[in-house]
Design an enzyme around this catalytic site. Structure first.
Site, PDB file in Angstrom:
ATOM      1  N   ARG A   1      37.453  40.807  45.848  1.00 26.79           N
ATOM      2  CA  ARG A   1      36.970  40.658  44.467  1.00 26.79           C
ATOM      3  C   ARG A   1      36.173  39.362  44.317  1.00 26.79           C
ATOM      4  O   ARG A   1      36.520  38.335  44.877  1.00 26.79           O
ATOM      5  CB  ARG A   1      38.165  40.639  43.512  1.00 26.79           C
ATOM      6  CG  ARG A   1      37.766  40.519  42.047  1.00 26.79           C
ATOM      7  CD  ARG A   1      38.846  40.965  41.149  1.00 26.79           C
ATOM      8  NE  ARG A   1      39.968  40.032  41.113  1.00 26.79           N
ATOM      9  CZ  ARG A   1      41.039  40.206  40.342  1.00 26.79           C
ATOM     10  NH1 ARG A   1      41.121  41.262  39.574  1.00 26.79           N
ATOM     11  NH2 ARG A   1      42.014  39.327  40.365  1.00 26.79           N
TER      12      ARG A   1
ATOM     13  N   ARG B   1      38.054  33.823  43.051  1.00 27.78           N
ATOM     14  CA  ARG B   1      39.108  33.073  42.366  1.00 27.78           C
ATOM     15  C   ARG B   1      40.064  32.482  43.390  1.00 27.78           C
ATOM     16  O   ARG B   1      40.355  33.127  44.394  1.00 27.78           O
ATOM     17  CB  ARG B   1      39.893  34.017  41.430  1.00 27.78           C
ATOM     18  CG  ARG B   1      39.272  34.179  40.070  1.00 27.78           C
ATOM     19  CD  ARG B   1      39.848  35.313  39.264  1.00 27.78           C
ATOM     20  NE  ARG B   1      41.292  35.491  39.336  1.00 27.78           N
ATOM     21  CZ  ARG B   1      41.961  36.428  38.662  1.00 27.78           C
ATOM     22  NH1 ARG B   1      41.311  37.257  37.864  1.00 27.78           N
ATOM     23  NH2 ARG B   1      43.262  36.547  38.765  1.00 27.78           N
TER      24      ARG B   1
ATOM     25  N   ARG C   1      54.940  40.353  31.710  1.00 28.99           N
ATOM     26  CA  ARG C   1      55.056  40.411  33.170  1.00 28.99           C
ATOM     27  C   ARG C   1      56.493  40.164  33.612  1.00 28.99           C
ATOM     28  O   ARG C   1      56.771  40.191  34.801  1.00 28.99           O
ATOM     29  CB  ARG C   1      54.166  39.337  33.790  1.00 28.99           C
ATOM     30  CG  ARG C   1      52.885  39.859  34.444  1.00 28.99           C
ATOM     31  CD  ARG C   1      52.126  38.644  34.941  1.00 28.99           C
ATOM     32  NE  ARG C   1      51.124  38.892  35.919  1.00 28.99           N
ATOM     33  CZ  ARG C   1      49.825  39.026  35.669  1.00 28.99           C
ATOM     34  NH1 ARG C   1      49.388  39.034  34.437  1.00 28.99           N
ATOM     35  NH2 ARG C   1      48.977  39.159  36.650  1.00 28.99           N
TER      36      ARG C   1
ATOM     37  N   LYS D   1      43.634  47.140  36.115  1.00 29.91           N
ATOM     38  CA  LYS D   1      44.019  46.990  34.694  1.00 29.91           C
ATOM     39  C   LYS D   1      42.908  46.375  33.850  1.00 29.91           C
ATOM     40  O   LYS D   1      42.627  46.847  32.767  1.00 29.91           O
ATOM     41  CB  LYS D   1      45.189  45.986  34.545  1.00 29.91           C
ATOM     42  CG  LYS D   1      46.513  46.395  34.979  1.00 29.91           C
ATOM     43  CD  LYS D   1      47.587  45.437  34.487  1.00 29.91           C
ATOM     44  CE  LYS D   1      47.459  43.969  34.771  1.00 29.91           C
ATOM     45  NZ  LYS D   1      47.322  43.462  36.089  1.00 29.91           N
TER      46      LYS D   1
ATOM     47  N   ARG E   1      51.293  36.975  45.280  1.00 29.68           N
ATOM     48  CA  ARG E   1      51.204  37.586  43.939  1.00 29.68           C
ATOM     49  C   ARG E   1      51.813  38.989  43.950  1.00 29.68           C
ATOM     50  O   ARG E   1      52.456  39.403  42.989  1.00 29.68           O
ATOM     51  CB  ARG E   1      49.744  37.665  43.473  1.00 29.68           C
ATOM     52  CG  ARG E   1      49.202  36.322  43.032  1.00 29.68           C
ATOM     53  CD  ARG E   1      47.703  36.381  42.864  1.00 29.68           C
ATOM     54  NE  ARG E   1      47.273  37.200  41.741  1.00 29.68           N
ATOM     55  CZ  ARG E   1      46.027  37.640  41.585  1.00 29.68           C
ATOM     56  NH1 ARG E   1      45.098  37.357  42.474  1.00 29.68           N
ATOM     57  NH2 ARG E   1      45.708  38.349  40.531  1.00 29.68           N
TER      58      ARG E   1
END
Ligand code: AMP
Length: 207
Positions: free
Chosen positions: A122, A153, A88, A13, A164
């Site tokens: 990532r 992160r 969300r 996204k 998540r």
């Protein structure tokens, strides 16, 4: 044009939102980026948000809705925007519906097992947040656009990623049906080359 990008964490996204914003000259409103900015500045929102984000939980609706509605009132959002990561929850979507008329909702659809791979690999620029993936970094440790250090992160660590994705399936996935019922939803396959995915999205936006 007022656009919402939906999709699981790791669906791409953020990357697609950046491209759409550049091409259509729209502001990129990423709730995750705004939270991270607040966390690095240690504002009251940032201090609250950190407690949830580091665990892979959603920040409470009250905090999130107030932060985003304030941002959407700024003058650059008058003629449109790309919302990335908001709404969300159904409660957030209903609140947004009260004062904004959304033109289209694009959902990036991707197989579940690819998500974990993408997220745990990532690396993000500590300065500008630009995303990279270890598979294409070739050992590089600095951001190609601003020179910032690349980090993983906290919420991209494996255990948090699993949580998540569960949170997404329970709380965010129902938004697909919500926007389908409003006749706003378009599904785009989120796998393949970034440019090819963008061309699919562009086709839908120009329709
Ligand atoms: P993102 O960068 O979009 O993956 O967002 C990172 C984290 O910020 C999420 O895992 C949530 O903890 C929090 N967050 C972002 N957007 C929202 C939202 N709309 N509602 C609640 N929490 C959010």
């Amino acid at each position: 044009m007022k656009i919402i990008l939906l999709g699981a964490p790791g669906s791409g996204k953020g990357t697609q939102a950046q491209i759409i914003c550049e091409k259509f000259k729209l502001p990129h409103i990423s709730s995750g980026d705004i939270f991270r900015h607040n966390m690095s500045e240690k504002t009251s929102i940032g201090i609250i948000a950190k407690r949830y984000i580091d665990k892979g939980e959603l920040v409470p609706d009250s905090v999130t809705i107030e932060m985003i509605t304030k941002r959407l009132k700024e003058s650059d959002c008058k003629n449109g925007y790309v919302l990335d990561g908001f709404p969300r929850t159904i409660a957030q979507a209903k609140q947004l519906d009260k004062y904004e008329k959304i033109d289209i909702v694009i959902e990036l659809v991707i197989e579940a097992d690819k998500l974990t791979q993408r997220l745990t690999g990532r690396r993000s620029c500590q300065e500008c947040g630009a995303p990279y993936h270890i598979s294409t970094l070739d050992g590089k440790t600095k951001c190609a656009s601003c020179g910032g250090v690349l980090i993983q992160r906290e919420d991209d660590k494996e255990e948090t990623v699993k949580h998540r994705i569960e949170v997404y399936n329970m709380q965010t996935k129902p938004l697909s049906d919500y926007y389908r019922a409003e006749d706003l939803l378009v599904e785009v396959k989120g796998e393949g080359k970034v440019e090819d995915i963008y061309h699919q999205i562009e086709k839908e936006l120009k329709r």
